[in-house]
Scaffold this motif. Structure first.
Motif, mmCIF file in Angstrom:
data_model
loop_
_atom_site.group_PDB
_atom_site.id
_atom_site.type_symbol
_atom_site.label_atom_id
_atom_site.label_comp_id
_atom_site.label_asym_id
_atom_site.label_seq_id
_atom_site.Cartn_x
_atom_site.Cartn_y
_atom_site.Cartn_z
ATOM 1 N N PRO A 33 -29.674 34.037 49.712
ATOM 2 C CA PRO A 33 -30.057 34.248 48.306
ATOM 3 C C PRO A 33 -28.897 33.831 47.398
ATOM 4 O O PRO A 33 -27.748 34.152 47.666
ATOM 5 C CB PRO A 33 -30.264 35.757 48.244
ATOM 6 N N ILE A 34 -29.218 33.131 46.346
ATOM 7 C CA ILE A 34 -28.172 32.729 45.398
ATOM 8 C C ILE A 34 -28.579 33.166 43.997
ATOM 9 O O ILE A 34 -29.637 32.778 43.504
ATOM 10 C CB ILE A 34 -27.927 31.206 45.468
ATOM 11 N N TRP A 35 -27.735 33.977 43.392
ATOM 12 C CA TRP A 35 -28.034 34.487 42.045
ATOM 13 C C TRP A 35 -27.674 33.417 41.013
ATOM 14 O O TRP A 35 -26.568 32.857 41.074
ATOM 15 C CB TRP A 35 -27.233 35.766 41.780
ATOM 16 N N VAL A 36 -28.588 33.130 40.112
ATOM 17 C CA VAL A 36 -28.341 32.101 39.097
ATOM 18 C C VAL A 36 -28.758 32.624 37.722
ATOM 19 O O VAL A 36 -29.509 33.602 37.627
ATOM 20 C CB VAL A 36 -29.097 30.782 39.408
ATOM 21 N N GLY A 37 -28.286 31.973 36.683
ATOM 22 C CA GLY A 37 -28.629 32.359 35.317
ATOM 23 C C GLY A 37 -30.028 31.897 34.935
ATOM 24 O O GLY A 37 -30.686 31.155 35.669
ATOM 25 N N LYS A 38 -30.479 32.328 33.767
ATOM 26 C CA LYS A 38 -31.843 32.048 33.302
ATOM 27 C C LYS A 38 -32.090 30.556 33.104
ATOM 28 O O LYS A 38 -33.114 30.019 33.550
ATOM 29 C CB LYS A 38 -32.083 32.811 31.995
ATOM 30 N N ALA A 39 -31.144 29.864 32.455
ATOM 31 C CA ALA A 39 -31.339 28.440 32.166
ATOM 32 C C ALA A 39 -31.373 27.634 33.458
ATOM 33 O O ALA A 39 -32.181 26.703 33.611
ATOM 34 C CB ALA A 39 -30.219 27.927 31.260
ATOM 35 N N GLU A 40 -30.509 28.011 34.404
ATOM 36 C CA GLU A 40 -30.443 27.317 35.684
ATOM 37 C C GLU A 40 -31.727 27.564 36.474
ATOM 38 O O GLU A 40 -32.268 26.646 37.100
ATOM 39 C CB GLU A 40 -29.219 27.793 36.479
ATOM 40 N N ALA A 41 -32.204 28.812 36.447
ATOM 41 C CA ALA A 41 -33.446 29.153 37.149
ATOM 42 C C ALA A 41 -34.611 28.366 36.573
ATOM 43 O O ALA A 41 -35.453 27.841 37.310
ATOM 44 C CB ALA A 41 -33.715 30.647 37.042
ATOM 45 N N SER A 42 -34.636 28.244 35.266
ATOM 46 C CA SER A 42 -35.730 27.534 34.617
ATOM 47 C C SER A 42 -35.710 26.050 35.003
ATOM 48 O O SER A 42 -36.755 25.442 35.237
ATOM 49 C CB SER A 42 -35.641 27.779 33.117
ATOM 50 N N SER A 43 -34.505 25.484 35.128
ATOM 51 C CA SER A 43 -34.376 24.087 35.525
ATOM 52 C C SER A 43 -34.836 23.876 36.973
ATOM 53 O O SER A 43 -35.519 22.892 37.283
ATOM 54 C CB SER A 43 -32.919 23.644 35.362
ATOM 55 N N ILE A 44 -34.481 24.818 37.852
ATOM 56 C CA ILE A 44 -34.893 24.732 39.261
ATOM 57 C C ILE A 44 -36.404 24.911 39.364
ATOM 58 O O ILE A 44 -37.082 24.202 40.106
ATOM 59 C CB ILE A 44 -34.126 25.783 40.109
ATOM 60 N N SER A 45 -36.940 25.820 38.566
ATOM 61 C CA SER A 45 -38.376 26.075 38.571
ATOM 62 C C SER A 45 -39.173 24.839 38.139
ATOM 63 O O SER A 45 -40.190 24.497 38.743
ATOM 64 C CB SER A 45 -38.663 27.273 37.661
ATOM 65 N N LEU A 46 -38.686 24.140 37.100
ATOM 66 C CA LEU A 46 -39.365 22.919 36.637
ATOM 67 C C LEU A 46 -39.394 21.870 37.746
ATOM 68 O O LEU A 46 -40.400 21.178 37.939
ATOM 69 C CB LEU A 46 -38.657 22.337 35.411
ATOM 70 N N ALA A 47 -38.294 21.762 38.501
ATOM 71 C CA ALA A 47 -38.219 20.785 39.585
ATOM 72 C C ALA A 47 -39.133 21.192 40.738
ATOM 73 O O ALA A 47 -39.825 20.351 41.322
ATOM 74 C CB ALA A 47 -36.786 20.647 40.070
ATOM 75 N N LEU A 48 -39.169 22.492 41.064
ATOM 76 C CA LEU A 48 -40.017 22.978 42.160
ATOM 77 C C LEU A 48 -41.493 22.733 41.855
ATOM 78 O O LEU A 48 -42.269 22.363 42.726
ATOM 79 C CB LEU A 48 -39.805 24.484 42.380
ATOM 80 N N GLU A 49 -41.852 22.967 40.602
ATOM 81 C CA GLU A 49 -43.257 22.816 40.213
ATOM 82 C C GLU A 49 -43.573 21.389 39.781
ATOM 83 O O GLU A 49 -44.687 21.099 39.363
ATOM 84 C CB GLU A 49 -43.590 23.813 39.100
#
Lengths: 151, 162
Positions: A33-49
C-alpha cells in the motif's frame, strides 16, 4: 531482487484523509500500500479509468515532455521505504543511454500507467512494510469507506 | 531573451509571477502575474488548489523532502539535456487559458500544449521567461479586478487574525 507489481486500485483512507494506491504482485501474494495525496490519487485514477481530460493534466504533460524527444519510460521501481516515505526511480531510455531519475512513487506510478511501463518493487520494500499491520487496518474499514474517491 | 512574436499578433508581453492568492469562495488559487515592463495592470489565472500550491512553492523556492511533480519534470530535463526555453500563454477559449511550452535539446525545438499552471510551474523552476500574446492580454478576464483582489487579500488577513 525486484518483483513486478500491478496497480489493483485506489482506496480512500478516512483516518488519515489520504488515498492509498494498492499494488499487488502477479501471484497475488504480496501487497504494497502506498499513501498518496489527493491530486496524485486523482491523476492515478484518471489513468486507471483511461479517462482523457479536456486539458492535459500534469502527468499527461510529463509524458508529452518525454515523447517530444523520444525518451522512453522503460520501468519504474519502488526502491525504498524509510520513515513512512517511499522512494522510487523512473528508468528512462534516451538515445543509447539509460537514466534513473529520483521520484515519489505517486509520480512514478502516474507516469508508468500512462506510458504502459512496468512497475516493480524492490524485495526490501515489500519485506519492510508489515502486511500484518495492513491486514488489521483493512479489517477495521467499514464498507462505506470504499468508493469515496470522487467525494 | 527575445520571446519572438507569434504570427498575426504584436510582440509578446513578458510576465512575472507576482503572487498566488487563495480564493476563499472556491477551492482554487489565483495566480497574479505582473508585466515585466512595469505597466501596472495585472493578468490573473485561476488554477486548482494543488496547481496553485505547486506555483507557490516555486515562487517561495521552498524545498520539499521529496521532489514534487514539476521538480521531477525539471530533473528529467536535466538528465536528458532538455532546456525549457520559454512558455507562452497563447489562447483563451470559454475562460480557459492555453499555454505553449518551448523546449530545446541539441538544437531541436519542440512545442508542447499545456495548462498555464503546468507551464508556469515549470518555467519558475527552470528560470524560463513567461509571455502572453497581445491578443490574450487584450482578452484577459478580471481587468477590473485589482480592487477586488486587494479587498480579498485584506479579508484573508482579517480571517487569519480570528
Amino acid at each position: 531482487m525486484i518483483t513486478q507489481m500491478q496497480v489493483k486500485g485506489l482506496m480512500f483512507d478516512p483516518y488519515n484523509n489520504a488515498y492509498i494506491v494498492i499494488l499487488r504482485d502477479d501471484d497475488q501474494v504480496e501487497m504494497l500500500p502506498i499513501w498518496v495525496g489527493k491530486a496524485e490519487a486523482s491523476s492515478i485514477s484518471l489513468a486507471l479509468e483511461k479517462v482523457a481530460p479536456p486539458r492535459p493534466m500534469t502527468h499527461d504533460f510529463m509524458k508529452s515532455y518525454l515523447d517530444a524527444f523520444d525518451a522512453k519510460v522503460i520501468s519504474v521501481v519502488i526502491t525504498d521505504l524509510s520513515e513512512n516515505t517511499y522512494f522510487a526511480k523512473i528508468h528512462l531510455m534516451y538515445g543509447d543511454s539509460e537514466y534513473a531519475v529520483d521520484s515519489r512513487p505517486s509520480d512514478a506510478i502516474a507516469l508508468a500507467l500512462r506510458t504502459q511501463a512496468p512497475i516493480f518493487a524492490s524485495e526490501s520494500v515489500i519485506r519492510k512494510q508489515s502486511s500484518e499491520e495492513l491486514g488489521q487496518w483493512l479489517e477495521n474499514l467499514k464498507p462505506e469507506d470504499f468508493g469515496k474517491l470522487d467525494s | 531573451m527575445d520571446g519572438g512574436s507569434l504570427q498575426g499578433s504584436g510582440p509578446l508581453i513578458q510576465l512575472l509571477v507576482d503572487r498566488v492568492v487563495e480564493d476563499p469562495a472556491t477551492d482554487t488559487r489565483i495566480v497574479v502575474l505582473a508585466r515585466k515592463d512595469g505597466d501596472l495592470e495585472h493578468f490573473m489565472v485561476w488554477v486548482g488548489a494543488s496547481e496553485g500550491e505547486a506555483i507557490k512553492r516555486a515562487l517561495d523556492t521552498s524545498l520539499t523532502a521529496r521532489p514534487m511533480s514539476h521538480d521531477l519534470i525539471k530533473s528529467c530535463g536535466e538528465h536528458l539535456g532538455i532546456t525549457t526555453e520559454r512558455v507562452v500563454l497563447t489562447d483563451v477559449k470559454s475562460s480557459t487559458y492555453y499555454a505553449t511550452v518551448f523546449l530545446e535539446n541539441k538544437g531541436v525545438t519542440r512545442t508542447l500544449d499545456a495548462r498555464p499552471s503546468d507551464a508556469i510551474s515549470l518555467a519558475l523552476r527552470c528560470q524560463a521567461p513567461i509571455y502572453v500574446t497581445q491578443d490574450v492580454w487584450q482578452r484577459r478576464s478580471g481587468q477590473q479586478l485589482d480592487a477586488w483582489l486587494s479587498k480579498l487579500e485584506t479579508k484573508n488577513i482579517g480571517a487569519q487574525e480570528v
